[in-house]
Design a protein around this motif. Structure first.
Motif, PDB file in Angstrom:
ATOM      1  N   TYR A 273      -8.001  -1.477   4.879  1.00 51.73           N
ATOM      2  CA  TYR A 273      -7.770  -3.285   4.694  1.00 51.73           C
ATOM      3  C   TYR A 273      -7.042  -3.222   3.571  1.00 51.73           C
ATOM      4  CZ  TYR A 273      -8.269  -8.415   2.789  1.00 51.73           C
ATOM      5  OH  TYR A 273      -8.333  -9.799   2.580  1.00 51.73           O
ATOM      6  N   GLN A 274      -7.739  -2.612   2.150  1.00 48.87           N
ATOM      7  CA  GLN A 274      -6.914  -3.601   0.351  1.00 48.87           C
ATOM      8  C   GLN A 274      -5.686  -1.923   0.373  1.00 48.87           C
ATOM      9  OE1 GLN A 274      -9.587  -4.285  -2.126  1.00 48.87           O
ATOM     10  NE2 GLN A 274      -9.439  -6.813  -1.370  1.00 48.87           N
ATOM     11  N   GLY A 275      -6.676  -0.954   0.344  1.00 49.26           N
ATOM     12  CA  GLY A 275      -5.860   0.106   0.789  1.00 49.26           C
ATOM     13  C   GLY A 275      -4.397   0.542   0.850  1.00 49.26           C
ATOM     14  N   THR A 276      -4.532   0.397   2.582  1.00 46.82           N
ATOM     15  CA  THR A 276      -3.168   0.562   3.314  1.00 46.82           C
ATOM     16  C   THR A 276      -2.503  -0.795   3.069  1.00 46.82           C
ATOM     17  OG1 THR A 276      -4.781  -0.596   4.857  1.00 46.82           O
ATOM     18  CG2 THR A 276      -4.175   1.705   5.353  1.00 46.82           C
ATOM     19  N   ASP A 277      -2.561  -1.715   2.609  1.00 50.69           N
ATOM     20  CA  ASP A 277      -1.954  -3.195   2.333  1.00 50.69           C
ATOM     21  C   ASP A 277      -0.874  -2.604   1.710  1.00 50.69           C
ATOM     22  OD1 ASP A 277      -2.345  -5.670   3.523  1.00 50.69           O
ATOM     23  OD2 ASP A 277      -3.171  -6.520   2.069  1.00 50.69           O
ATOM     24  N   ILE A 278      -1.266  -2.094   0.194  1.00 47.43           N
ATOM     25  CA  ILE A 278       0.427  -1.362  -0.940  1.00 47.43           C
ATOM     26  C   ILE A 278       1.330  -1.017   0.650  1.00 47.43           C
ATOM     27  CG2 ILE A 278       0.906  -0.027  -2.633  1.00 47.43           C
ATOM     28  CD1 ILE A 278      -2.586  -0.470  -3.473  1.00 47.43           C
ATOM     29  N   ILE A 279       1.038   0.628   1.322  1.00 45.15           N
ATOM     30  CA  ILE A 279       1.536   1.236   1.530  1.00 45.15           C
ATOM     31  C   ILE A 279       2.981   0.669   2.570  1.00 45.15           C
ATOM     32  CG2 ILE A 279       1.516   3.389   2.930  1.00 45.15           C
ATOM     33  CD1 ILE A 279      -0.575   4.298   2.503  1.00 45.15           C
ATOM     34  N   LEU A 280       1.475  -0.727   3.471  1.00 42.49           N
ATOM     35  CA  LEU A 280       2.550  -1.038   4.850  1.00 42.49           C
ATOM     36  C   LEU A 280       3.341  -2.539   3.880  1.00 42.49           C
ATOM     37  CD1 LEU A 280      -0.817  -1.224   6.942  1.00 42.49           C
ATOM     38  CD2 LEU A 280       0.691  -0.278   7.368  1.00 42.49           C
ATOM     39  N   ILE A 281       3.245  -2.836   3.081  1.00 44.67           N
ATOM     40  CA  ILE A 281       3.509  -4.308   2.276  1.00 44.67           C
ATOM     41  C   ILE A 281       5.293  -3.207   2.035  1.00 44.67           C
ATOM     42  CG2 ILE A 281       4.426  -5.404   0.962  1.00 44.67           C
ATOM     43  CD1 ILE A 281       0.503  -6.806   1.301  1.00 44.67           C
ATOM     44  N   GLY A 282       4.729  -2.155   1.765  1.00 41.58           N
ATOM     45  CA  GLY A 282       5.684  -1.748   1.000  1.00 41.58           C
ATOM     46  C   GLY A 282       6.958  -1.125   2.451  1.00 41.58           C
ATOM     47  N   ILE A 283       5.936  -0.020   3.662  1.00 43.00           N
ATOM     48  CA  ILE A 283       7.020  -0.163   4.603  1.00 43.00           C
ATOM     49  C   ILE A 283       7.548  -0.916   5.389  1.00 43.00           C
ATOM     50  CG2 ILE A 283       6.957   1.308   6.355  1.00 43.00           C
ATOM     51  CD1 ILE A 283       4.497   3.311   5.776  1.00 43.00           C
ATOM     52  N   SER A 284       7.111  -1.642   5.037  1.00 40.95           N
ATOM     53  CA  SER A 284       7.783  -3.126   5.867  1.00 40.95           C
ATOM     54  C   SER A 284       8.967  -3.451   5.445  1.00 40.95           C
ATOM     55  CB  SER A 284       6.742  -4.351   5.618  1.00 40.95           C
ATOM     56  OG  SER A 284       5.928  -4.754   6.045  1.00 40.95           O
ATOM     57  N   GLY A 285       9.287  -3.814   4.215  1.00 43.31           N
ATOM     58  CA  GLY A 285      10.654  -4.102   4.080  1.00 43.31           C
ATOM     59  C   GLY A 285      11.995  -2.903   4.824  1.00 43.31           C
ATOM     60  N   LEU A 286      11.112  -1.815   4.850  1.00 45.81           N
ATOM     61  CA  LEU A 286      12.087  -0.826   5.509  1.00 45.81           C
ATOM     62  C   LEU A 286      11.656  -1.316   7.231  1.00 45.81           C
ATOM     63  CD1 LEU A 286      11.431   2.429   3.490  1.00 45.81           C
ATOM     64  CD2 LEU A 286      13.014   1.400   3.414  1.00 45.81           C
ATOM     65  N   LEU A 287      11.028  -0.877   7.580  1.00 48.30           N
ATOM     66  CA  LEU A 287      11.179  -1.461   8.654  1.00 48.30           C
ATOM     67  C   LEU A 287      11.868  -2.647   9.601  1.00 48.30           C
ATOM     68  CD1 LEU A 287       7.511  -0.666   9.459  1.00 48.30           C
ATOM     69  CD2 LEU A 287       9.682   0.674  10.357  1.00 48.30           C
ATOM     70  N   ILE A 288      11.673  -3.707   8.733  1.00 54.19           N
ATOM     71  CA  ILE A 288      12.507  -5.019   8.484  1.00 54.19           C
ATOM     72  C   ILE A 288      14.202  -4.697   8.839  1.00 54.19           C
ATOM     73  CG2 ILE A 288      12.950  -7.080   8.031  1.00 54.19           C
ATOM     74  CD1 ILE A 288       9.315  -7.552   7.314  1.00 54.19           C
ATOM     75  N   SER A 289      14.382  -4.422   7.716  1.00 51.04           N
ATOM     76  CA  SER A 289      16.112  -4.099   7.175  1.00 51.04           C
ATOM     77  C   SER A 289      16.655  -2.776   8.409  1.00 51.04           C
ATOM     78  CB  SER A 289      15.986  -3.363   5.966  1.00 51.04           C
ATOM     79  OG  SER A 289      15.583  -1.516   5.897  1.00 51.04           O
ATOM     80  N   TYR A 290      15.613  -1.754   9.736  1.00 58.63           N
ATOM     81  CA  TYR A 290      16.452  -1.034  10.084  1.00 58.63           C
ATOM     82  C   TYR A 290      15.771  -1.629  11.854  1.00 58.63           C
ATOM     83  CZ  TYR A 290      16.229   2.887  13.145  1.00 58.63           C
ATOM     84  OH  TYR A 290      16.922   3.994  13.665  1.00 58.63           O
ATOM     85  N   LEU A 291      14.644  -2.346  11.908  1.00 62.35           N
ATOM     86  CA  LEU A 291      14.534  -3.428  13.300  1.00 62.35           C
ATOM     87  C   LEU A 291      14.732  -4.420  13.014  1.00 62.35           C
ATOM     88  CD1 LEU A 291      10.562  -1.158  14.364  1.00 62.35           C
ATOM     89  CD2 LEU A 291      13.644  -0.448  14.921  1.00 62.35           C
ATOM     90  N   GLY A 292      14.993  -5.284  12.317  1.00 54.83           N
ATOM     91  CA  GLY A 292      15.033  -6.502  12.082  1.00 54.83           C
ATOM     92  C   GLY A 292      13.760  -7.393  12.866  1.00 54.83           C
ATOM     93  N   ALA A 293      13.771  -8.153  11.539  1.00 56.26           N
ATOM     94  CA  ALA A 293      12.255  -9.383  11.705  1.00 56.26           C
ATOM     95  C   ALA A 293      11.978  -9.434  13.106  1.00 56.26           C
ATOM     96  CB  ALA A 293      12.859 -10.354  10.974  1.00 56.26           C
ATOM     97  N   ILE A 294      12.984  -9.942  14.045  1.00 54.22           N
ATOM     98  CA  ILE A 294      12.237 -10.510  14.916  1.00 54.22           C
ATOM     99  C   ILE A 294      11.400  -9.386  15.716  1.00 54.22           C
ATOM    100  CG2 ILE A 294      12.984 -11.278  17.448  1.00 54.22           C
ATOM    101  CD1 ILE A 294      12.989 -13.634  15.277  1.00 54.22           C
ATOM    102  N   ASN A 295      12.469  -7.475  15.570  1.00 56.83           N
ATOM    103  CA  ASN A 295      12.026  -6.815  16.468  1.00 56.83           C
ATOM    104  C   ASN A 295      10.482  -6.704  15.774  1.00 56.83           C
ATOM    105  OD1 ASN A 295      13.479  -5.941  17.990  1.00 56.83           O
ATOM    106  ND2 ASN A 295      14.769  -5.378  17.260  1.00 56.83           N
ATOM    107  N   ILE A 296       9.885  -7.029  14.228  1.00 56.53           N
ATOM    108  CA  ILE A 296       8.999  -6.632  13.711  1.00 56.53           C
ATOM    109  C   ILE A 296       7.460  -7.355  14.594  1.00 56.53           C
ATOM    110  CG2 ILE A 296       7.413  -7.120  11.916  1.00 56.53           C
ATOM    111  CD1 ILE A 296       9.223  -4.824  12.225  1.00 56.53           C
TER     112      ILE A 296
END
Length: 186
Positions: A142-165
């Protein structure tokens, strides 16, 4: 403990749910900013992501009265349906900031129900000797992965686009729903 299928369904369900929750929270604020170019609306979106967590303590007594498996399955299904409204409205040409904000707020409210239900399921799945380890693993998921996932989210969104996310998120919630559906709770 890691040989306990029920615990693995619960653990992986929580992990996958957390992927969806972490990524859509960032994607929602990103999309709100893309739609409005306004830090005011982005701030409203950020506040609405945090607001429901203040009331999570009220959910505990309700969770104790409801069927845990049903809570976990239906919350994921409901989140999948809600999150799908964003890409559907985009493809149909009526996506707007208020739809994104409302969907995000409702999905975050639902998120506050599933996590206490998952915590309540742990003692029903594990023996007393495994509870500390089980709770630790669930907290990490729950909490441990949040840090990693929130950080990766920005990269994924910029690469794939928000709608694809958002489309990917629909699938994460469906997978979590299926994992929770596989649980066997007494």
């Amino acid at each position: 403990m890691l040989k306990n299928k029920n615990f693995l369904f619960l653990f992986w369900g929580r992990f996958v749910t957390n992927i969806g929750d972490s990524i859509y929270s960032v994607a929602s604020m990103w999309l709100v900013f893309e739609l409005t170019k306004s830090s005011f609306y982005t701030g409203i979106a950020g506040a609405l992501i945090l607001l429901p967590s203040m009331f999570e303590f009220l959910v505990g007594p309700l969770v104790d009265k409801w069927k845990l498996k049903s809570i976990m399955v239906y919350t994921q299904l409901l989140q999948a349906i809600l999150i799908s409204l964003v890409p559907i409205s985009y493809f149909l040409g009526f996506l707007n900031v208020w739809l994104v904000i409302i969907v995000m707020f409702l999905a975050t409210c639902i998120e506050q129900i599933v996590y206490p239900a998952q915590q309540s399921a742990i003692p029903k799945i594990l023996e007393n000797k495994d509870l500390v380890s089980g709770n630790s693993l669930m907290t990490f998921a729950y909490q441990g992965t949040d840090i990693i996932l929130i950080g990766i989210s920005g990269l994924l969104i910029s690469y794939l686009g928000a709608i694809n996310i958002f489309i990917i998120n629909v699938f994460t919630f469906i997978v979590a729903c299926l994992l929770f559906r596989s649980l066997k709770l007494s």
